[in-house]
Enzyme design. Structure first.
Site, PDB file in Angstrom:
ATOM      1  N   SER A  21      -7.748  -3.020  16.707  1.00  0.00           N
ATOM      2  CA  SER A  21      -7.007  -2.614  15.503  1.00  0.00           C
ATOM      3  C   SER A  21      -7.374  -1.193  15.065  1.00  0.00           C
ATOM      4  CB  SER A  21      -7.247  -3.602  14.361  1.00  0.00           C
ATOM      5  OG  SER A  21      -8.476  -3.345  13.711  1.00  0.00           O
ATOM      6  N   ASP A  55       0.850  -1.197   0.000  1.00  0.00           N
ATOM      7  CA  ASP A  55       0.000   0.000   0.000  1.00  0.00           C
ATOM      8  C   ASP A  55       0.885   1.245   0.000  1.00  0.00           C
ATOM      9  OD1 ASP A  55      -2.134  -1.706   0.156  1.00  0.00           O
ATOM     10  OD2 ASP A  55      -2.583  -1.313   2.270  1.00  0.00           O
ATOM     11  N   ASP A  83     -10.300  -6.993   7.982  1.00  0.00           N
ATOM     12  CA  ASP A  83      -9.348  -8.104   7.837  1.00  0.00           C
ATOM     13  C   ASP A  83      -8.978  -8.678   9.205  1.00  0.00           C
ATOM     14  OD1 ASP A  83      -9.342  -7.852   5.074  1.00  0.00           O
ATOM     15  OD2 ASP A  83      -7.704  -6.414   5.080  1.00  0.00           O
ATOM     16  N   THR A 143     -21.004  -7.981   9.099  1.00  0.00           N
ATOM     17  CA  THR A 143     -20.452  -6.947   9.974  1.00  0.00           C
ATOM     18  C   THR A 143     -21.168  -5.629   9.699  1.00  0.00           C
ATOM     19  OG1 THR A 143     -18.673  -6.598   8.356  1.00  0.00           O
ATOM     20  CG2 THR A 143     -18.195  -8.040  10.211  1.00  0.00           C
TER      21      THR A 143
END
Length: 304
Positions: A282, A17, A252, A218
């Site tokens: 996270s 990225d 992820d 989700t």
């Protein structure tokens, strides 16, 4: 290694990225000064492998990188996370997958060049059959060719190995693929795209009709809704309020943590609660892989 360590195989993308931050997006043909630039390891497959490995699973990854400096960096990074990279091919005359990300005005623009990720072949999956057969669970996403995803799910189902498919980025999926999936994990947008329904409940019901064994949706801060074949109604696991620093990689992290718990024999509710906490942790840190928590960190939050 502990003998009861969950064994997970991740088949998916490996990207670098390239993240540029600016105060605003440039107009067409315009050059502006940026604020910062980072190169961060990414790709949904690699992210989910790291999330799973950091929690304590024995993870093998099947994928591909180019024969270039970026590929070498990403391979070493996966090895540093104790991920088995024996099944990752280094492909000549192909660049390593790359995502060019511009962050500005509290939004982002992303261009993904798949490169070597789209050079994965069925023969590469065949070569990894032994490790797939020995796994407790495999994880797939949609940043590699769809025919490879379909073939891998079929191979795993043939061995009786459970399959998680994270259907991102969203694209139409065949009934054959869905019938080989044990747990489909879309977010709300992906669910609506896949099913053309207008409510989460209708979307989940339609996926069960198409052969999926379980659907786990989700819903961001609203938590997670899920249903398994044979259930009369869906269940909800509440979201957790956390300070948001960077949401990159939260999905992820959720998928990697879910796989870790399911591979270890947990029931779906416990696995989702654990994955929710991992994803929440996270979000409180910068970077997709850099922000992923360890088992001890998740357990500490769950104990309080």
């Amino acid at each position: 290694m502990e003998t009861n360590q969950p064994k997970v195989v991740v088949i998916g993308s490996i990207n670098m990225d390239m993240v540029t931050r600016a105060t605003r997006f440039p107009k067409k043909g315009e050059t502006i000064s940026g604020v910062s630039f980072d190169q961060l390891p990414g790709g949904k497959g690699a992210n989910q492998a790291v999330a799973c490995a950091r929690l304590g699973a024995a993870v093998s990854m099947v994928g591909a990188v180019g024969n270039d400096p970026t590929g070498k960096v990403l391979l070493k990074q996966l090895q540093d996370e104790k991920i088995n990279t024996d099944w990752i091919q280094v492909i000549d005359n192909e660049t390593t997958g790359m995502a060019q990300i511009t962050v500005a005005e509290e939004d982002n623009q992303i261009i993904i060049v798949p490169g070597a990720n789209f050079a994965i072949t069925k023969s590469q999956i065949d070569a990894a059959k032994a490790v797939i057969q020995a796994a407790d669970l495999i994880i797939l996403q949609l940043e590699i060719p769809l025919e490879i995803v379909e073939y891998t799910a079929e191979v795993a189902a043939g061995f009786g190995v459970k399959v998680i498919l994270n259907p991102a980025p969203a694209q139409p999926l065949s009934d054959t693929l869905l019938s080989n999936v044990d747990y489909l994990t879309p977010n709300e947008t992906e669910l609506m795209y896949l099913t053309k329904q207008t409510s989460v409940k209708e979307g989940m019901d339609s996926l069960l009709k198409e052969g999926v064994q379980g659907v786990i949706v989700t819903l961001g801060s609203e938590g997670v809704q899920y249903i398994e074949k044979g259930d009369t109604a869906s269940s909800t696991v509440k979201g957790r309020l956390v300070e948001v620093i960077d949401t990159t990689g939260a999905g992820d992290t959720f998928n990697g943590a879910l796989a870790y718990k399911l591979a270890g024999g947990s029931n779906v509710t416990d696995a989702i609660e654990f994955a929710n906490v991992a994803a929440g942790l996270s979000i409180m840190r910068f970077g997709a892989q850099t922000g992923m928590p360890t088992f001890a960190e998740v357990q500490e939050v769950m104990n309080t």
